[in-house]
Motif scaffolding. Sequence first.
Motif, mmCIF file in Angstrom:
data_model
loop_
_atom_site.group_PDB
_atom_site.id
_atom_site.type_symbol
_atom_site.label_atom_id
_atom_site.label_comp_id
_atom_site.label_asym_id
_atom_site.label_seq_id
_atom_site.Cartn_x
_atom_site.Cartn_y
_atom_site.Cartn_z
ATOM 1 N N VAL A 153 2.754 0.658 -4.325
ATOM 2 C CA VAL A 153 2.295 1.374 -5.520
ATOM 3 C C VAL A 153 3.465 2.165 -6.095
ATOM 4 C CG1 VAL A 153 0.630 3.026 -6.433
ATOM 5 C CG2 VAL A 153 0.015 1.585 -4.466
ATOM 6 N N PRO A 154 4.090 1.688 -7.187
ATOM 7 C CA PRO A 154 5.258 2.381 -7.720
ATOM 8 C C PRO A 154 4.886 3.559 -8.629
ATOM 9 C CG PRO A 154 4.884 0.345 -8.925
ATOM 10 C CD PRO A 154 3.833 0.404 -7.851
ATOM 11 N N LEU A 155 5.473 4.715 -8.342
ATOM 12 C CA LEU A 155 5.316 5.915 -9.163
ATOM 13 C C LEU A 155 6.679 6.206 -9.771
ATOM 14 C CD1 LEU A 155 3.349 8.069 -6.554
ATOM 15 C CD2 LEU A 155 2.383 6.572 -8.329
ATOM 16 N N ALA A 156 6.746 6.217 -11.095
ATOM 17 C CA ALA A 156 8.025 6.333 -11.792
ATOM 18 C C ALA A 156 8.305 7.776 -12.188
ATOM 19 C CB ALA A 156 8.020 5.449 -13.038
ATOM 20 N N VAL A 157 9.543 8.221 -11.961
ATOM 21 C CA VAL A 157 9.984 9.547 -12.402
ATOM 22 C C VAL A 157 10.972 9.368 -13.549
ATOM 23 C CG1 VAL A 157 11.130 11.699 -11.763
ATOM 24 C CG2 VAL A 157 9.707 10.498 -10.088
ATOM 25 N N THR A 158 10.765 10.098 -14.632
ATOM 26 C CA THR A 158 11.659 10.056 -15.778
ATOM 27 C C THR A 158 11.827 11.459 -16.333
ATOM 28 O OG1 THR A 158 12.026 9.050 -17.959
ATOM 29 C CG2 THR A 158 9.756 9.571 -17.368
ATOM 30 N N ARG A 159 12.922 11.680 -17.023
ATOM 31 C CA ARG A 159 13.193 13.024 -17.553
ATOM 32 C C ARG A 159 12.371 13.342 -18.788
ATOM 33 N NH1 ARG A 159 19.558 13.129 -18.300
ATOM 34 N NH2 ARG A 159 19.050 11.057 -19.106
ATOM 35 N N THR A 160 11.921 12.320 -19.498
ATOM 36 C CA THR A 160 11.235 12.556 -20.764
ATOM 37 C C THR A 160 9.912 11.812 -20.842
ATOM 38 O OG1 THR A 160 11.369 12.177 -23.167
ATOM 39 C CG2 THR A 160 12.697 10.749 -21.778
ATOM 40 N N SER A 161 8.896 12.488 -21.332
ATOM 41 C CA SER A 161 7.576 11.867 -21.463
ATOM 42 C C SER A 161 7.567 10.745 -22.491
ATOM 43 C CB SER A 161 6.538 12.931 -21.834
ATOM 44 O OG SER A 161 6.941 13.650 -22.983
ATOM 45 N N GLY A 194 0.786 -1.224 0.000
ATOM 46 C CA GLY A 194 0.000 0.000 0.000
ATOM 47 C C GLY A 194 0.817 1.271 0.000
ATOM 48 N N ASP A 195 2.118 1.195 0.312
ATOM 49 C CA ASP A 195 2.961 2.391 0.286
ATOM 50 C C ASP A 195 3.057 2.948 -1.137
ATOM 51 O OD1 ASP A 195 3.543 2.407 2.971
ATOM 52 O OD2 ASP A 195 5.550 1.535 2.755
ATOM 53 N N HIS A 196 2.967 4.262 -1.250
ATOM 54 C CA HIS A 196 3.264 4.922 -2.520
ATOM 55 C C HIS A 196 4.770 5.160 -2.581
ATOM 56 C CE1 HIS A 196 -1.085 5.776 -2.494
ATOM 57 N NE2 HIS A 196 -0.956 5.805 -3.805
ATOM 58 N N GLY A 217 -3.172 13.856 -2.492
ATOM 59 C CA GLY A 217 -2.696 15.053 -1.815
ATOM 60 C C GLY A 217 -1.722 14.811 -0.680
ATOM 61 N N THR A 218 -1.434 13.548 -0.346
ATOM 62 C CA THR A 218 -0.580 13.276 0.815
ATOM 63 C C THR A 218 0.909 13.265 0.490
ATOM 64 O OG1 THR A 218 -0.743 10.883 0.491
ATOM 65 C CG2 THR A 218 -2.401 11.923 1.897
ATOM 66 N N GLY A 219 1.300 12.872 -0.695
ATOM 67 C CA GLY A 219 2.708 12.719 -1.042
ATOM 68 C C GLY A 219 3.160 11.275 -0.933
ATOM 69 N N ALA A 220 4.351 11.010 -1.415
ATOM 70 C CA ALA A 220 4.893 9.650 -1.417
ATOM 71 C C ALA A 220 5.290 9.223 -0.011
ATOM 72 C CB ALA A 220 6.099 9.565 -2.339
ATOM 73 N N LEU A 227 12.215 16.263 -4.639
ATOM 74 C CA LEU A 227 11.739 14.973 -4.138
ATOM 75 C C LEU A 227 11.294 15.076 -2.687
ATOM 76 C CD1 LEU A 227 14.444 12.597 -5.654
ATOM 77 C CD2 LEU A 227 12.205 13.176 -6.603
ATOM 78 N N LEU A 228 12.014 15.866 -1.905
ATOM 79 C CA LEU A 228 11.614 16.059 -0.515
ATOM 80 C C LEU A 228 10.238 16.711 -0.429
ATOM 81 C CD1 LEU A 228 15.016 17.259 0.985
ATOM 82 C CD2 LEU A 228 13.867 15.086 1.455
ATOM 83 N N ARG A 229 9.965 17.649 -1.331
ATOM 84 C CA ARG A 229 8.653 18.297 -1.347
ATOM 85 C C ARG A 229 7.561 17.334 -1.800
ATOM 86 N NH1 ARG A 229 11.957 22.662 -3.032
ATOM 87 N NH2 ARG A 229 11.674 22.167 -5.229
ATOM 88 N N ALA A 230 7.957 16.278 -2.514
ATOM 89 C CA ALA A 230 6.976 15.295 -2.990
ATOM 90 C C ALA A 230 6.710 14.196 -1.981
ATOM 91 C CB ALA A 230 7.464 14.675 -4.300
ATOM 92 N N THR A 231 7.444 14.206 -0.843
ATOM 93 C CA THR A 231 7.327 13.164 0.176
ATOM 94 C C THR A 231 6.401 13.626 1.294
ATOM 95 O OG1 THR A 231 9.651 12.631 -0.294
ATOM 96 C CG2 THR A 231 8.660 11.598 1.635
ATOM 97 N N ARG A 232 5.563 12.721 1.765
ATOM 98 C CA ARG A 232 4.629 13.090 2.840
ATOM 99 C C ARG A 232 5.383 13.363 4.132
ATOM 100 N NH1 ARG A 232 4.353 9.354 6.682
ATOM 101 N NH2 ARG A 232 4.616 7.139 6.198
#
Length: 327
Positions: free
Chosen positions: A173-181, A147-149, A213-216, A231-236
């Motif tokens: 729940v994996p959320l992937a970050v990439t430089r290009t769409s 259940g962790d994002h 709205g909670t963050g990773a 990334l810190l701002r994206a973390t709950r």
Amino acid sequence: MSRAVVFDEFGGPEVLHVVEEPVVEPGPGEVRVRIEAFAVNPLDLMMRSGTSPAPVPLPHARLGIEGTGVVEALGEGTTGLETGDPVIIAAIPDANARGSYAEHTTLPASQLIPRPAGLTVPEAAAIWVSFSTAYGALVEKAGMRPGDHVLITAASSGVGRAAIQVARHLGAVPLAVTRTSARTDELLAAGAEAVVATDREDVAEAVRAHTGGTGADLVLDLVRGPGQQELLRATRPGGTLLAAGFLDPRPTPSPEGTDVTVIGYRGFEHTLDPVVVGRMAAFLDAGVRLGTLRPALDEVFSFDHVAEAHRRVEKGLHGGKKVVVTV
């Protein structure tokens, strides 16, 4: 005699050359492995070029931190393995002396695990470093839960792809970050729940949108550098960020004024611990058996074309998939 890839000076792929060496007999508790294939990792390129974190003594330095093969000989008192057993190399901390870029290597038996049934030889050569790093960071170090994002940077890299699969396998729940769409469809197909492309969206805003709205809960930062602040701002609040890579050579600002726990991770923290390696091996075997864990392969080269394999990785033509060399 046995062939091995060595280099006598730092430089580009052209410094790699093949030499013949005597076959080393295993000592007490050791195993000689006949290598069938090995994978090319970023650390190999750093060692060859002289930019690795640890010094590499020259001349006649070897390379290779992962590979697969067959047990050829056992040293006195070695237990748990038999001649002919297919194995995966779980750790080579002294790769400059015993690296897997060779027809043979001799290692302590504790640094080998059984090769999971169902893997091809190239897959077995490419699975350990990426998946043990992802598992070690997410599970052993951070205690990832169902259940962790989980936000994964450099998601198209070998470790990033492995982290997506490890998270999925355990119900996170994996959320992937990439430089290009342009990588979006590929990463969704690899198992990401959602993809955040930094060329079109703000990371923190996108992550909050995907998490109600909670963050990773957990961030696997394989890049570091100034981008870690986003990334810190994206973390709950109360979440965890694991810094496990060095893809951005720029300094990483110290995290200040945050209630996110920031911890570093290096693979050898766990791959030299036989107890943890046993858990990693069991996890890997179960994932392969269930079909949830599988390395993504790029090209496979022959032993005499190892320099070309390095050039492909160095130019980024592999797209984050693993380049393998068969012996």
